[in-house]
Design a protein around this motif. Sequence first.
Motif, PDB file in Angstrom:
ATOM      1  N   PRO A  53      29.497  36.372  35.593  1.00  0.00           N
ATOM      2  CA  PRO A  53      29.628  35.520  36.770  1.00  0.00           C
ATOM      3  C   PRO A  53      29.393  36.309  38.054  1.00  0.00           C
ATOM      4  O   PRO A  53      29.587  37.511  38.102  1.00  0.00           O
ATOM      5  CB  PRO A  53      31.065  35.013  36.685  1.00  0.00           C
ATOM      6  CG  PRO A  53      31.782  35.989  35.837  1.00  0.00           C
ATOM      7  CD  PRO A  53      30.764  36.581  34.909  1.00  0.00           C
ATOM      8  N   ASP A  54      28.993  35.594  39.079  1.00  0.00           N
ATOM      9  CA  ASP A  54      28.797  36.201  40.389  1.00  0.00           C
ATOM     10  C   ASP A  54      30.143  36.301  41.107  1.00  0.00           C
ATOM     11  O   ASP A  54      31.177  35.949  40.567  1.00  0.00           O
ATOM     12  CB  ASP A  54      27.814  35.371  41.205  1.00  0.00           C
ATOM     13  CG  ASP A  54      26.421  35.355  40.595  1.00  0.00           C
ATOM     14  OD1 ASP A  54      25.650  34.471  40.959  1.00  0.00           O
ATOM     15  OD2 ASP A  54      26.114  36.223  39.764  1.00  0.00           O
ATOM     16  N   PHE A  55      30.096  36.734  42.347  1.00  0.00           N
ATOM     17  CA  PHE A  55      31.305  36.832  43.155  1.00  0.00           C
ATOM     18  C   PHE A  55      31.878  35.443  43.393  1.00  0.00           C
ATOM     19  O   PHE A  55      31.140  34.474  43.566  1.00  0.00           O
ATOM     20  CB  PHE A  55      30.986  37.520  44.482  1.00  0.00           C
ATOM     21  CG  PHE A  55      30.358  38.873  44.302  1.00  0.00           C
ATOM     22  CD1 PHE A  55      31.059  39.905  43.687  1.00  0.00           C
ATOM     23  CD2 PHE A  55      29.075  39.126  44.726  1.00  0.00           C
ATOM     24  CE1 PHE A  55      30.488  41.150  43.507  1.00  0.00           C
ATOM     25  CE2 PHE A  55      28.487  40.362  44.559  1.00  0.00           C
ATOM     26  CZ  PHE A  55      29.193  41.384  43.944  1.00  0.00           C
ATOM     27  N   LYS A  56      33.194  35.337  43.427  1.00  0.00           N
ATOM     28  CA  LYS A  56      33.881  34.055  43.587  1.00  0.00           C
ATOM     29  C   LYS A  56      34.721  34.065  44.859  1.00  0.00           C
ATOM     30  O   LYS A  56      35.160  35.118  45.324  1.00  0.00           O
ATOM     31  CB  LYS A  56      34.819  33.794  42.391  1.00  0.00           C
ATOM     32  CG  LYS A  56      34.125  33.812  41.046  1.00  0.00           C
ATOM     33  CD  LYS A  56      33.262  32.605  40.863  1.00  0.00           C
ATOM     34  CE  LYS A  56      32.665  32.618  39.472  1.00  0.00           C
ATOM     35  NZ  LYS A  56      31.452  31.858  39.372  1.00  0.00           N
ATOM     36  N   ASN A  57      34.985  32.865  45.355  1.00  0.00           N
ATOM     37  CA  ASN A  57      35.908  32.654  46.476  1.00  0.00           C
ATOM     38  C   ASN A  57      35.558  33.481  47.710  1.00  0.00           C
ATOM     39  O   ASN A  57      36.445  33.999  48.387  1.00  0.00           O
ATOM     40  CB  ASN A  57      37.359  32.948  46.057  1.00  0.00           C
ATOM     41  CG  ASN A  57      37.769  32.169  44.839  1.00  0.00           C
ATOM     42  OD1 ASN A  57      37.450  30.993  44.719  1.00  0.00           O
ATOM     43  ND2 ASN A  57      38.458  32.814  43.917  1.00  0.00           N
ATOM     44  N   LEU A  58      34.275  33.634  48.009  1.00  0.00           N
ATOM     45  CA  LEU A  58      33.874  34.418  49.179  1.00  0.00           C
ATOM     46  C   LEU A  58      34.265  33.686  50.457  1.00  0.00           C
ATOM     47  O   LEU A  58      33.932  32.509  50.640  1.00  0.00           O
ATOM     48  CB  LEU A  58      32.369  34.680  49.160  1.00  0.00           C
ATOM     49  CG  LEU A  58      31.880  35.628  48.072  1.00  0.00           C
ATOM     50  CD1 LEU A  58      30.365  35.735  48.099  1.00  0.00           C
ATOM     51  CD2 LEU A  58      32.510  37.003  48.204  1.00  0.00           C
TER      52      LEU A  58
END
Length: 142
Positions: free
Chosen positions: A2-7
Amino acid sequence: MPDFKNLQLEEELLRGNYTSAITGDITVQFDLEEEAPGLDDFKALVEEANAWIKTVTKEALEELKRQMAIELTESAYGGSDYQPTAEDYNNLAKELTLKEIRFYPDEMYSLVLEAKKEYPDSLIYCQISTDFDIEDLIVSES
């Protein structure tokens, strides 16, 4: 992966989360070192960081921890008569826990780690190159 979350943009930093089997659950932070950046300004740095973080292997992270443990242990005992042992290095390497990765322009990344037993009130900051070479290593009170 997964990519970065909650940016989310917080003041002049973009912060979020990242989870993988290798890194565990960590915080990620992006700093353009600019005044008042907008969310779109972070796009290139986030894309670069996303591509790089997928190259992090368990072996690379373990080797970094081993190198950090050697440097930290030798620095701690540098002025004493005590001669660190392989066990000293190994114990600290096992204890080092990745908590955060900070991404900066020009492929400058900083790992933030804890070692609660050896450094109970401190964080360990390790600036690395994209090739996982240690550029700088600092222990600072948290």
